[in-house]
Design a protein around this motif. Structure first.
Motif, PDB file in Angstrom:
ATOM      1  N   VAL A 112       0.870  -1.178   0.000  1.00 30.03           N
ATOM      2  CA  VAL A 112       0.000   0.000   0.000  1.00 30.03           C
ATOM      3  C   VAL A 112       0.902   1.220   0.000  1.00 30.03           C
ATOM      4  O   VAL A 112       1.853   1.295   0.772  1.00 30.03           O
ATOM      5  N   ALA A 148       2.690   3.615   2.236  1.00 23.85           N
ATOM      6  CA  ALA A 148       1.739   4.263   3.136  1.00 23.85           C
ATOM      7  C   ALA A 148       2.121   3.938   4.575  1.00 23.85           C
ATOM      8  O   ALA A 148       2.816   2.940   4.836  1.00 23.85           O
ATOM      9  N   ALA A 180       5.859  -5.235   1.964  1.00 23.30           N
ATOM     10  CA  ALA A 180       6.340  -3.839   1.938  1.00 23.30           C
ATOM     11  C   ALA A 180       7.501  -3.655   0.968  1.00 23.30           C
ATOM     12  O   ALA A 180       8.290  -2.731   1.119  1.00 23.30           O
ATOM     13  N   HIS A 181       7.619  -4.537  -0.036  1.00 19.01           N
ATOM     14  CA  HIS A 181       8.852  -4.526  -0.862  1.00 19.01           C
ATOM     15  C   HIS A 181       8.602  -4.215  -2.332  1.00 19.01           C
ATOM     16  O   HIS A 181       9.477  -4.420  -3.166  1.00 19.01           O
ATOM     17  N   GLY A 190       2.770  -6.679   9.723  1.00 16.02           N
ATOM     18  CA  GLY A 190       3.742  -6.110  10.661  1.00 16.02           C
ATOM     19  C   GLY A 190       4.746  -7.089  11.213  1.00 16.02           C
ATOM     20  O   GLY A 190       5.419  -6.809  12.212  1.00 16.02           O
TER      21      GLY A 190
HETATM   22  N1  LIG Z   1       2.620   0.086   3.212  1.00 16.92           N
HETATM   23  C1  LIG Z   1       2.605  -1.222   3.528  1.00 16.92           C
HETATM   24  N2  LIG Z   1       2.060  -2.112   2.669  1.00 16.92           N
HETATM   25  C2  LIG Z   1       2.072  -3.433   2.978  1.00 16.92           C
HETATM   26  N3  LIG Z   1       2.574  -3.949   4.134  1.00 16.92           N
HETATM   27  C3  LIG Z   1       3.110  -3.081   5.014  1.00 16.92           C
HETATM   28  C4  LIG Z   1       3.157  -1.692   4.750  1.00 16.92           C
HETATM   29  N4  LIG Z   1       3.759  -1.066   5.803  1.00 16.92           N
HETATM   30  C5  LIG Z   1       4.065  -2.034   6.676  1.00 16.92           C
HETATM   31  N5  LIG Z   1       3.678  -3.250   6.230  1.00 16.92           N
HETATM   32  C6  LIG Z   1       3.756  -4.473   7.020  1.00 16.92           C
HETATM   33  O1  LIG Z   1       4.731  -4.275   8.055  1.00 16.92           O
HETATM   34  C7  LIG Z   1       5.884  -5.067   7.815  1.00 16.92           C
HETATM   35  C8  LIG Z   1       7.108  -4.204   7.976  1.00 16.92           C
HETATM   36  O2  LIG Z   1       7.147  -3.265   6.948  1.00 16.92           O
HETATM   37  C9  LIG Z   1       5.710  -5.671   6.448  1.00 16.92           C
HETATM   38  N6  LIG Z   1       6.286  -7.006   6.399  1.00 16.92           N
HETATM   39  C10 LIG Z   1       6.629  -7.539   5.206  1.00 16.92           C
HETATM   40  O3  LIG Z   1       6.530  -6.933   4.156  1.00 16.92           O
HETATM   41  C11 LIG Z   1       7.141  -8.988   5.276  1.00 16.92           C
HETATM   42  N7  LIG Z   1       7.211  -9.516   3.927  1.00 16.92           N
HETATM   43  C12 LIG Z   1       8.499  -9.014   5.929  1.00 16.92           C
HETATM   44  O4  LIG Z   1       9.332  -8.153   5.316  1.00 16.92           O
HETATM   45  C13 LIG Z   1       4.203  -5.707   6.279  1.00 16.92           C
HETATM   46  O5  LIG Z   1       3.641  -6.840   6.945  1.00 16.92           O
END
Ligand SMILES: Nc1ncnc2c1ncn2[C@@H]1O[C@H](CO)[C@@H](NC(=O)[C@@H](N)CO)[C@H]1O
Length: 147
Positions: free
Chosen positions: A45, A89, A82-83, A118
């Protein structure tokens, strides 16, 4: 919002560690999960989505349903990821948007799973490898031009 869609034989995950100071509170049974014959939606997001979250949710549900119909599955797994963007967001908005995407898909008649928000998670994924098995979508509020 950036969405990576992988049509998979299965996805399984296991929560490892907190990735945020205050991750989503989850029951014991959500610490591990598996779904089979599933369209996995890895979702980042984005900051721009904060301008009109409701619209982005509606368009994301529509896009994911369209692909689910094409690959002929009723199972969808929402994976907070988050990658896929460098303009994320804030977590509070992101979690709300992801929960609403999950709700919208369920209301559209799909069996929907979601990974906890998270956390660092281990996951295994088996991509089916057919021509529509790997797709991506960029969804932004109307009137915004995504770079
Ligand atoms: N803008 C965003 N969109 C989607 N997911 C988001 C987010 N901000 C925080 N997260 C969540 O928090 C973990 C740490 O960034 C993220 N964890 C992950 O992305 C796992 N694959 C470990 O890296 C996710 O769960």
């Amino acid at each position: 919002m950036r969405v990576l869609l992988i049509h998979s034989d299965y996805i399984e995950y296991e929560v490892k560690d907190k990735a945020l100071k205050e991750p989503e509170p989850i029951p014991e049974e959500m610490k591990k999960g598996r779904m089979e014959e599933v369209l996995v939606a890895f979702i980042s997001v984005e900051k721009v989505d904060e301008k009109n979250p409701e619209e982005v949710v509606a368009r994301a549900v529509k896009e994911i349903v369209e692909v689910a119909e094409q690959v002929k599955t009723k199972n969808v797994f929402v994976y907070p990821f988050a990658h896929l963007s460098s303009e994320l967001a804030k977590p509070s908005v992101a979690l709300e948007v992801l929960k609403k995407v999950e709700e919208g898909l369920r209301n559209a008649g799909y069996n929907v799973g979601r990974a906890p928000f998270g956390y660092y998670k281990a996951f295994k994924l088996s991509c089916k490898g057919h021509p529509l098995a790997e797709l991506s979508r960029t969804i932004v509020p109307e009137g915004i031009v995504e770079e």
